[in-house]
Design an enzyme around this catalytic site. Structure first.
Site, PDB file in Angstrom:
ATOM      1  N   GLY A  40       0.850  -1.188   0.000  1.00  0.00           N
ATOM      2  CA  GLY A  40       0.000   0.000   0.000  1.00  0.00           C
ATOM      3  C   GLY A  40       0.879   1.229   0.000  1.00  0.00           C
ATOM      4  N   HIS A  41       0.304   2.363  -0.393  1.00  0.00           N
ATOM      5  CA  HIS A  41       1.044   3.623  -0.414  1.00  0.00           C
ATOM      6  C   HIS A  41       1.265   4.094   1.021  1.00  0.00           C
ATOM      7  CE1 HIS A  41      -2.610   5.736   0.777  1.00  0.00           C
ATOM      8  NE2 HIS A  41      -3.238   4.894  -0.027  1.00  0.00           N
ATOM      9  N   ASN A  42       2.062   5.151   1.203  1.00  0.00           N
ATOM     10  CA  ASN A  42       2.239   5.733   2.534  1.00  0.00           C
ATOM     11  C   ASN A  42       0.884   6.198   3.049  1.00  0.00           C
ATOM     12  OD1 ASN A  42       4.953   5.295   2.461  1.00  0.00           O
ATOM     13  ND2 ASN A  42       5.471   7.342   1.752  1.00  0.00           N
ATOM     14  N   SER A  44      -1.488   4.074   3.960  1.00  0.00           N
ATOM     15  CA  SER A  44      -2.519   3.060   3.658  1.00  0.00           C
ATOM     16  C   SER A  44      -2.875   2.227   4.892  1.00  0.00           C
ATOM     17  CB  SER A  44      -2.040   2.129   2.544  1.00  0.00           C
ATOM     18  OG  SER A  44      -0.886   1.413   2.963  1.00  0.00           O
ATOM     19  N   GLY A  45      -2.007   2.248   5.909  1.00  0.00           N
ATOM     20  CA  GLY A  45      -2.276   1.480   7.133  1.00  0.00           C
ATOM     21  C   GLY A  45      -1.356   0.292   7.329  1.00  0.00           C
ATOM     22  N   SER A  47       1.979   0.037   7.912  1.00  0.00           N
ATOM     23  CA  SER A  47       2.915   0.110   9.044  1.00  0.00           C
ATOM     24  C   SER A  47       2.166   0.019  10.371  1.00  0.00           C
ATOM     25  CB  SER A  47       3.726   1.407   8.987  1.00  0.00           C
ATOM     26  OG  SER A  47       4.593   1.339   7.877  1.00  0.00           O
ATOM     27  N   GLU A 166       9.151  -2.878   5.756  1.00  0.00           N
ATOM     28  CA  GLU A 166       9.923  -2.036   4.825  1.00  0.00           C
ATOM     29  C   GLU A 166      11.424  -2.347   4.960  1.00  0.00           C
ATOM     30  OE1 GLU A 166       8.629  -0.317   2.538  1.00  0.00           O
ATOM     31  OE2 GLU A 166       6.744   0.590   3.170  1.00  0.00           O
TER      32      GLU A 166
END
Length: 279
Positions: A40-42, A44-45, A47, A166
């Site tokens: 998901g993009h930054n 998006s949930g 992390s 990440e």
């Protein structure tokens, strides 16, 4: 498919002072022995989900089950024995003055006997091809080598699940490839469950299954082949399509017979070579 090792059921989570939920009614299962990529993009949930799995945060609503245990403040130390986390910046994980000390640190905390500790340190470093660096100071290592030591520290504890949060994003392409190959081998040799939390779809392409998060909700799930068929939809979500998938699509548009979107350059080259040589 094997039984679920992790169940996430109707989880909601909101950070203090925020109006928007970081995760909204997320339900998913993670199966014993699989490699699952959560992308998901930054924002998006993804992390936030990593923090919930490790008990760094707890759901406002819903529940998380890991193995036989429901994750709560009372069970968090037990569940953490099942899950090993490898973070984005390996420097943040180093605590020892040498590579050997660093890998031994978690084992000492868990009260492992010295004889077994020595054996586990050597074995885990051998598994990530870092046994020659036992006495090296961590700051002298390359990014890829540091991340391999961080992985050795985790696998020495023998968790059932390894979470890469990440974990390859600060590495150059060669370092990233090295680390992902190590993880693939560990998964196959030890039947480990791998959860890769990433925005890098090249990394996600190596997984058995993918989950796409968008604005705190589960957007899609499927095999990498199924997810990459979404194509432009993924781009709109702020995700970049892997290079071999882009090339496969361009070749088809030019009338070159490519039967599917290939996830690796090697597979695409092999297909082109086979069709070109008429075999």
């Amino acid at each position: 498919m094997n039984k679920p090792l992790v169940s996430i059921e109707h989880v909601h989570f909101k950070y203090e002072g925020q109006e928007e939920y970081a995760l909204k009614d997320v339900s998913l299962q993670i199966y014993d022995g699989e490699w699952l990529a959560i992308v998901g993009h930054n924002g998006s949930g993804k992390s936030t989900l990593a923090k919930l799995l490790n008990g760094l945060q707890y759901p406002e609503k819903g529940r998380i089950q890991i193995g036989e245990l429901e994750l709560t403040e009372d069970t968090v130390w037990e569940t953490r024995k099942l899950i090993g986390m490898v973070f984005q910046n390996p420097d943040n994980q180093f605590v020892g003055t040498t590579v050997q000390d660093d890998v031994a640190f978690g084992l000492e905390n868990n009260g492992i006997l010295r004889e077994e500790m020595v054996e586990r340190v050597e074995n885990s470093l051998k598994q990530v091809q870092m046994e020659a660096f036992l006495q090296q100071e961590p700051h002298q290592l390359s990014g890829g080598q540091k991340q391999r030591v961080a992985i050795a520290s985790v696998i020495a504890l023998r968790p059932q699940i390894i979470v890469l949060d990440e974990a390859t994003s600060m590495l150059d392409p060669r370092g990233r490839e090295e680390v992902l190959n190590v993880i693939r081998e560990l998964k196959e040799d030890h039947d480990m469950t791998v959860i890769s939390i990433t925005h890098d779809l090249e990394e996600a392409a190596k997984a058995d299954r993918m989950i796409v998060l968008n604005r705190g909700q589960l957007y899609r799930e499927g095999t990498p082949e199924e997810i990459f068929q979404l194509d432009e939809e993924l781009v709109k979500l702020g995700l970049d399509i892997p290079f071999p998938v882009k090339i496969s699509k361009m070749l088809r548009e030019k009338g070159i017979p490519v039967s599917k979107s290939y996830l690796s350059e090697e597979a695409l080259v092999a297909q082109l070579w086979t069709s070109h040589s008429g075999k």
